[in-house]
Design a protein around this motif. Sequence first.
Motif, short mmCIF file in Angstrom:
data_model
loop_
_atom_site.label_atom_id
_atom_site.label_comp_id
_atom_site.label_asym_id
_atom_site.label_seq_id
_atom_site.Cartn_x
_atom_site.Cartn_y
_atom_site.Cartn_z
N UNK A 173 67.32 -15.93 7.57
CA UNK A 173 67.39 -16.21 9.09
C UNK A 173 67.87 -17.73 9.12
N UNK A 174 68.63 -17.88 10.40
CA UNK A 174 68.82 -19.25 10.59
C UNK A 174 67.79 -19.99 11.46
N UNK A 175 66.65 -19.16 11.97
CA UNK A 175 65.84 -19.82 12.77
C UNK A 175 64.72 -20.29 11.88
N UNK A 176 65.02 -21.29 11.39
CA UNK A 176 64.10 -21.96 10.31
C UNK A 176 62.93 -22.74 11.01
N UNK A 177 61.82 -23.02 10.22
CA UNK A 177 60.81 -23.68 10.90
C UNK A 177 60.91 -24.78 11.82
N UNK A 178 62.03 -25.45 11.42
CA UNK A 178 62.21 -26.72 12.14
C UNK A 178 63.02 -26.39 13.16
N UNK A 179 63.74 -25.37 13.33
CA UNK A 179 64.43 -24.73 14.61
C UNK A 179 63.19 -24.07 15.56
N UNK A 180 62.50 -23.60 14.98
CA UNK A 180 61.17 -23.05 15.93
C UNK A 180 60.54 -24.09 16.52
N UNK A 181 60.22 -25.25 15.79
CA UNK A 181 59.56 -26.35 16.58
C UNK A 181 60.53 -26.93 17.50
N UNK B 101 70.15 -17.72 22.72
CA UNK B 101 70.33 -18.05 21.54
C UNK B 101 69.88 -16.78 20.58
N UNK B 102 69.11 -15.83 20.73
CA UNK B 102 68.82 -14.80 19.99
C UNK B 102 67.84 -13.65 20.90
N UNK B 103 68.09 -12.33 20.50
CA UNK B 103 67.08 -11.43 21.06
C UNK B 103 66.66 -10.30 19.94
N UNK B 104 65.59 -9.52 20.04
CA UNK B 104 64.96 -8.79 19.39
C UNK B 104 64.57 -7.56 19.89
N UNK C 250 73.23 -25.56 17.29
CA UNK C 250 73.23 -25.51 15.88
C UNK C 250 72.91 -24.22 15.09
N UNK C 251 73.51 -24.01 14.27
CA UNK C 251 73.17 -22.85 13.31
C UNK C 251 73.41 -23.22 11.87
N UNK C 252 72.56 -22.92 11.29
CA UNK C 252 72.57 -23.50 9.81
C UNK C 252 71.37 -22.52 9.08
N UNK C 253 71.45 -22.48 7.96
CA UNK C 253 70.15 -21.88 6.82
C UNK C 253 69.22 -22.81 6.32
N UNK C 254 68.22 -22.25 5.95
CA UNK C 254 67.27 -23.16 5.13
C UNK C 254 68.07 -23.74 3.85
N UNK C 255 67.90 -25.15 3.69
CA UNK C 255 68.58 -25.75 2.65
C UNK C 255 69.75 -26.63 2.74
N UNK D 182 56.65 -17.26 24.39
CA UNK D 182 57.67 -17.82 24.14
C UNK D 182 57.84 -17.74 22.61
N UNK D 183 56.57 -18.39 21.88
CA UNK D 183 56.79 -18.34 20.36
C UNK D 183 56.69 -17.15 19.66
N UNK D 184 55.96 -15.89 20.23
CA UNK D 184 56.16 -14.80 19.76
C UNK D 184 57.73 -14.21 19.97
N UNK D 185 58.27 -14.24 20.69
CA UNK D 185 59.85 -14.01 20.78
C UNK D 185 60.78 -14.68 19.74
N UNK D 186 60.44 -15.97 19.53
CA UNK D 186 61.23 -16.81 18.74
C UNK D 186 60.87 -16.37 17.35
N UNK D 187 59.56 -16.16 17.05
CA UNK D 187 59.15 -15.63 15.77
C UNK D 187 59.78 -14.27 15.56
N UNK D 188 59.94 -13.10 16.27
CA UNK D 188 60.20 -11.94 16.25
C UNK D 188 61.73 -11.87 16.16
N UNK D 189 62.59 -12.96 16.73
CA UNK D 189 63.90 -12.97 16.34
C UNK D 189 64.27 -13.47 15.04
N UNK D 190 63.27 -14.31 14.54
CA UNK D 190 63.51 -14.79 13.39
C UNK D 190 63.15 -13.87 12.20
#
Length: 250
Positions: free
Chosen positions: A117-125, A163-166, A52-57, A99-107
């Motif tokens: 970002x494409x890493x929306x709140x729904x994607x994080x969850x 998926x992503x890195x930072x 999956x890859x999409x933007x908010x909205x 894990x969640x800190x890495x995802x948040x930093x990537x977002x």
Amino acid sequence: MSTELPAWLGNDPGAPFPPVSRALREPDGLLAAGGDLSPPRLLAAYARGIFPWYSEGQPILWWSPDPRMVFRTDRVHLSSRFRRSLRGSRWQVRADTAFEDVVAACADAPRAGQRGTWITADMRNAYAALHRLGHAHSVEAYDDECLVGGIYGVAIGRMFFGESMFSAASGGSKVALAALAHRLRQWGWPLIDAQVENDHLLRLGAESWPRPRFIDTIDRLCRQPVAPEPWTERFGELPASALAAPAEAD
């Protein structure tokens, strides 16, 4: 611009995806829209070479580009200069400790040519749910106890889908990626999916594979009987200095 529309997925997480051969050429790899981000749907997607890859909205958009970028775990490239800089490094690399800190930093990481970002709140969850099931993992680089870089993705069988890195410090994402490849190579996992080509990935040794080759390879690897579990203990603590040697000498 193509006037074709992607397939629309219903609400049943078990409903099959269309064959990846039906993905659009423009935009490259767009296969389907809709559906949800439940663990069954996500695992079914990744095992078929879809992400999956999409933007908010936007509705959820599902992709399977051709060609596909991959890293062979024995061919991640770090420059000689960067390897020399690691010899005296105090950094340590661990897995699944933040894990969640890495995802948040990537977002939150800025991306050239992208707004938001494409890493929306729904994607994080969604990826947090996969993490709790032992399928999503992060690899973290630490300077003392400060997180300086990381990468996260999804593991199925003996296949890792990045998926992503930072980087929060220069070289942080390179160290996380190289450490991930180092451990996966030791475990007999040969491949990391890198999704879409960009110059940074190419400099790090990523290769461009035709989609049929990629699909055939991951089908075999995803079927390997590897139980999902946290990686913290199995990965252990890897000094960044251990990455200073060329891969062939590891």
